[in-house]
Design a protein around this motif. Structure first.
Motif, PDB file in Angstrom:
ATOM      1  N   LEU A   4      -4.950   5.843   0.446  1.00 53.73           N
ATOM      2  CA  LEU A   4      -3.828   4.854   0.699  1.00 53.73           C
ATOM      3  C   LEU A   4      -3.151   4.585  -0.734  1.00 53.73           C
ATOM      4  O   LEU A   4      -1.937   4.594  -0.479  1.00 53.73           O
ATOM      5  CB  LEU A   4      -4.686   3.433   1.112  1.00 53.73           C
ATOM      6  CG  LEU A   4      -3.580   2.216   1.288  1.00 53.73           C
ATOM      7  CD1 LEU A   4      -2.751   2.382   2.608  1.00 53.73           C
ATOM      8  CD2 LEU A   4      -4.548   0.946   1.306  1.00 53.73           C
ATOM      9  N   SER A  25       0.733   5.622  -0.855  1.00 57.02           N
ATOM     10  CA  SER A  25       1.744   4.564  -1.406  1.00 57.02           C
ATOM     11  C   SER A  25       2.472   4.960  -2.369  1.00 57.02           C
ATOM     12  O   SER A  25       3.867   4.614  -2.371  1.00 57.02           O
ATOM     13  CB  SER A  25       0.901   3.187  -1.578  1.00 57.02           C
ATOM     14  OG  SER A  25       0.254   2.941  -0.477  1.00 57.02           O
ATOM     15  N   LEU A  56      -4.163   2.014  12.285  1.00 58.10           N
ATOM     16  CA  LEU A  56      -3.640   3.171  11.732  1.00 58.10           C
ATOM     17  C   LEU A  56      -3.094   3.920  12.863  1.00 58.10           C
ATOM     18  O   LEU A  56      -3.410   3.944  14.049  1.00 58.10           O
ATOM     19  CB  LEU A  56      -5.007   3.770  11.649  1.00 58.10           C
ATOM     20  CG  LEU A  56      -4.956   5.074  10.711  1.00 58.10           C
ATOM     21  CD1 LEU A  56      -4.272   4.670   9.193  1.00 58.10           C
ATOM     22  CD2 LEU A  56      -6.503   5.796  10.381  1.00 58.10           C
ATOM     23  N   TRP A  59       2.544   3.041   8.905  1.00 57.99           N
ATOM     24  CA  TRP A  59       1.543   2.198   8.568  1.00 57.99           C
ATOM     25  C   TRP A  59       1.590   1.212   7.047  1.00 57.99           C
ATOM     26  O   TRP A  59       1.025   0.460   7.040  1.00 57.99           O
ATOM     27  CB  TRP A  59       0.348   3.394   8.343  1.00 57.99           C
ATOM     28  CG  TRP A  59      -1.141   2.976   7.655  1.00 57.99           C
ATOM     29  CD1 TRP A  59      -1.774   2.063   8.345  1.00 57.99           C
ATOM     30  CD2 TRP A  59      -1.832   3.723   6.929  1.00 57.99           C
ATOM     31  NE1 TRP A  59      -2.961   2.128   7.714  1.00 57.99           N
ATOM     32  CE2 TRP A  59      -3.210   2.944   6.970  1.00 57.99           C
ATOM     33  CE3 TRP A  59      -1.738   4.782   6.115  1.00 57.99           C
ATOM     34  CZ2 TRP A  59      -4.160   3.317   5.880  1.00 57.99           C
ATOM     35  CZ3 TRP A  59      -2.938   5.074   5.222  1.00 57.99           C
ATOM     36  CH2 TRP A  59      -3.975   4.542   5.217  1.00 57.99           C
ATOM     37  N   LEU A  60       2.247   1.945   6.354  1.00 55.76           N
ATOM     38  CA  LEU A  60       2.287   1.192   5.015  1.00 55.76           C
ATOM     39  C   LEU A  60       3.335   0.385   4.697  1.00 55.76           C
ATOM     40  O   LEU A  60       3.186  -0.599   3.682  1.00 55.76           O
ATOM     41  CB  LEU A  60       2.293   2.485   3.781  1.00 55.76           C
ATOM     42  CG  LEU A  60       1.142   3.257   3.698  1.00 55.76           C
ATOM     43  CD1 LEU A  60       1.135   4.229   2.685  1.00 55.76           C
ATOM     44  CD2 LEU A  60      -0.205   2.255   3.399  1.00 55.76           C
TER      45      LEU A  60
END
Length: 150
Positions: free
Chosen positions: A40, A44, A26, A108-109
């Motif tokens: 999340l 997203s 993270l 992060w994603l």
């Protein structure tokens, strides 16, 4: 390969997959925010689809608009999300990731999205749909089994 062989292979790969996802680092900027899986999913969607209304988020996430509103309020207070008026309908609010948070959230994603694109890329659209439908059926069956154990 029999169904039992496939189940055996999936029972071995799923914990590894989940473990890898949980170990995604993270970014420092997000560590103090106490983000949960529901965050999340929402982040997203916004990252991939761009700014969305509460109704659009609720429909995509399969939850009530009030649930989305609560999550949006929480993340807005933390400076992660911003709300603005919809120019087409001033009664609606458009939800987006704040400019300050976007780079950290993308960092992060993005590896997960990249991995899914790599895995799904060789498949036809019909095969991709079958894969997603299979995961959804698995999720439903697992939820049903958990309710019966409770």
């Amino acid at each position: 390969m029999s169904t039992d062989d496939t189940v055996r292979e999936l029972l071995l790969v799923m914990p590894r997959l989940i473990g890898r996802i949980k170990r995604l680092p993270l970014p420092e900027q997000l560590r103090s925010l106490d983000l949960a899986p529901r965050h999340l999913s929402m982040l997203s969607l916004i990252l991939l689809d761009g700014p969305l209304t509460v109704s659009q988020l609720a429909e995509s996430l399969g939850v009530a608009p009030t649930t989305v509103s609560l999550i949006v309020s929480d993340l807005s207070r933390k400076g992660v999300l911003v709300r603005r008026e919809d120019d087409a309908d001033r009664r609606r609010r458009i939800i987006d990731i704040s400019a300050e948070s976007r780079p950290a959230i993308a960092q992060w994603l993005s590896p997960g999205a990249h991995a899914w694109r790599h895995a799904l890329g060789p498949l036809t659209p019909a095969q991709q749909r079958m894969f997603v439908d299979t995961l959804l059926r698995y999720e439903e069956a697992a939820a049903t089994a958990a309710r019966h154990q409770a």
